[in-house]
Design an enzyme around this catalytic site. Sequence first.
Site, PDB file in Angstrom:
ATOM      1  N   LYS A  61       1.027  -1.407   0.349  1.00 21.00           N
ATOM      2  CA  LYS A  61       0.125   0.004   0.197  1.00 21.00           C
ATOM      3  C   LYS A  61       0.811   0.741   0.071  1.00 21.00           C
ATOM      4  CE  LYS A  61      -3.449  -3.007  -0.121  1.00 21.00           C
ATOM      5  NZ  LYS A  61      -4.714  -3.165   0.885  1.00 21.00           N
TER       6      LYS A  61
HETATM    7  C1  LIG Z   1      -5.618  -3.916   1.223  1.00 17.65           C
HETATM    8  C2  LIG Z   1      -7.550  -3.712   1.276  1.00 17.65           C
HETATM    9  C3  LIG Z   1      -7.906  -4.071   2.287  1.00 17.65           C
HETATM   10  C4  LIG Z   1      -7.243  -4.758   3.703  1.00 17.65           C
HETATM   11  O1  LIG Z   1      -6.092  -4.511   3.974  1.00 17.65           O
HETATM   12  P1  LIG Z   1      -5.356  -5.308   5.001  1.00 17.65           P
HETATM   13  O2  LIG Z   1      -4.458  -4.192   5.839  1.00 17.65           O
HETATM   14  O3  LIG Z   1      -4.489  -5.947   3.918  1.00 17.65           O
HETATM   15  O4  LIG Z   1      -6.230  -6.414   5.872  1.00 17.65           O
HETATM   16  C5  LIG Z   1      -9.039  -3.324   2.253  1.00 17.65           C
HETATM   17  N1  LIG Z   1      -9.816  -3.206   1.241  1.00 17.65           N
HETATM   18  C6  LIG Z   1      -8.887  -2.921   0.634  1.00 17.65           C
HETATM   19  C7  LIG Z   1      -9.650  -2.441  -1.017  1.00 17.65           C
HETATM   20  C8  LIG Z   1      -7.542  -3.042  -0.002  1.00 17.65           C
HETATM   21  O5  LIG Z   1      -6.796  -3.272  -1.058  1.00 17.65           O
END
Ligand SMILES: *Cc1c(COP(=O)(O)O)cnc(C)c1O
Length: 393
Positions: A192
């Site tokens: 991310k």
């Molecule tokens: C990565 C992601 C999540 C979940 O995040 P985590 O930190 O992996 O639990 C939720 N929604 C979207 C759209 C994502 O890309």
Amino acid sequence: MSESLSGKVVVESLPYSRQWVSRADIRAVVEVLRSDWLTTGPAVERFERAVAEYVGVGQAVSLSSGTAALHGAMHALGIGPGDEVIVPAMTFAATANCVVFQGARPVFADVDPATLLVDPGVVEALITPRTRAIIAVDYAGQPSSYGALRRLADRYGLWLVADASHALGAAVGGQRVGSLADLSAFSLHAVKPITAGEGGVVTTDRPELAERIRRFRNHGFDKDHRQRAEAGSWQYQMVELGYNYRLTDIQAALGLSQLARLDRMVQRRQWIASLYDRHLGGMPGVRPLDVRPGIRHARHLYVVRLDRERFGLDRGKVYAALRRRGIGVGVHYLPVHLHPFYRRRFGTGAGMCPVAEAAYGAILSLPVFAAMTRADATRVIQAVAEVVAEAKR
Ligand SMILES: *Cc1c(COP(=O)(O)O)cnc(C)c1O
């Protein structure tokens, strides 16, 4: 490129995304490891303040993942059995799972074919007396149509929640994502915009909602260990059911150090995207998603649509051909209502969200991450050009 023991030239593969950990990040983490606090302590507080300031709201609450952040958001709003929450079909499963965690029903909304962002007109048609909230997803790092969604939420008395997992650093006009919904959830997973290893944050301007999430991430206790220390008392009570969803100081130190580089990292992603725009834009049968005017895109993903009918670009074949060339392409996402769990539990299936379903058959995510070089981007562009030329023959 490197040589293997057999003397064969091995082309290193380029991932679709990769974290960028700097020396300053490592120093920040080591400093915490040498301190007397590893769990949720002073670094978490500093990180939360910095995130709130960055997005321009009063409150930020960190959690152990983006999924926990979404779960905390649903809990804070009191979403429960009998409630419906409208969720875009084109997203990661956790966007809908957080609704199910609370015993409520996710209702899947189709997306705009040009952007794959949720279509406010579709959302409005799905509102029933049971609807309590809308979750917008800033797909690929592009902000949703917050203006239109806000108006809907206000008109029907609904909460507006942002799953901004892709979009830390994005903005609409001068307003940053994280300040555009009642509650905004971010993910700090490795791929991310910034990472804490794992982690999540919820941002809001409503102190009472932030307080509920703070309690929820700490077993539902009325006081955390620091409040007890300050009060000089051992006493705490569990006032509701909560979880251990806390972020550690080790993670927060990494997150805080990364946050200082966020704008630069987003700029680098935008630069890679601009190289793709320039060179892929004119390639027959390859069409990048549209970008809405007046927004700042976080470029978490660079998604192209492939035209099979007119140009013979079969997504599965293009995926395999690029993988063979060492290009780490991905597909984001199988629409959530097509996952076996949702079909079984809620009776969802093909035909419910035709735009998302058709898009799923044609999309491909190309590598984009802050540490990518011009040479990496050129390699991707050349590989795509080769595969497109091959398909024509
Ligand atoms: C990565 C992601 C999540 C979940 O995040 P985590 O930190 O992996 O639990 C939720 N929604 C979207 C759209 C994502 O890309």
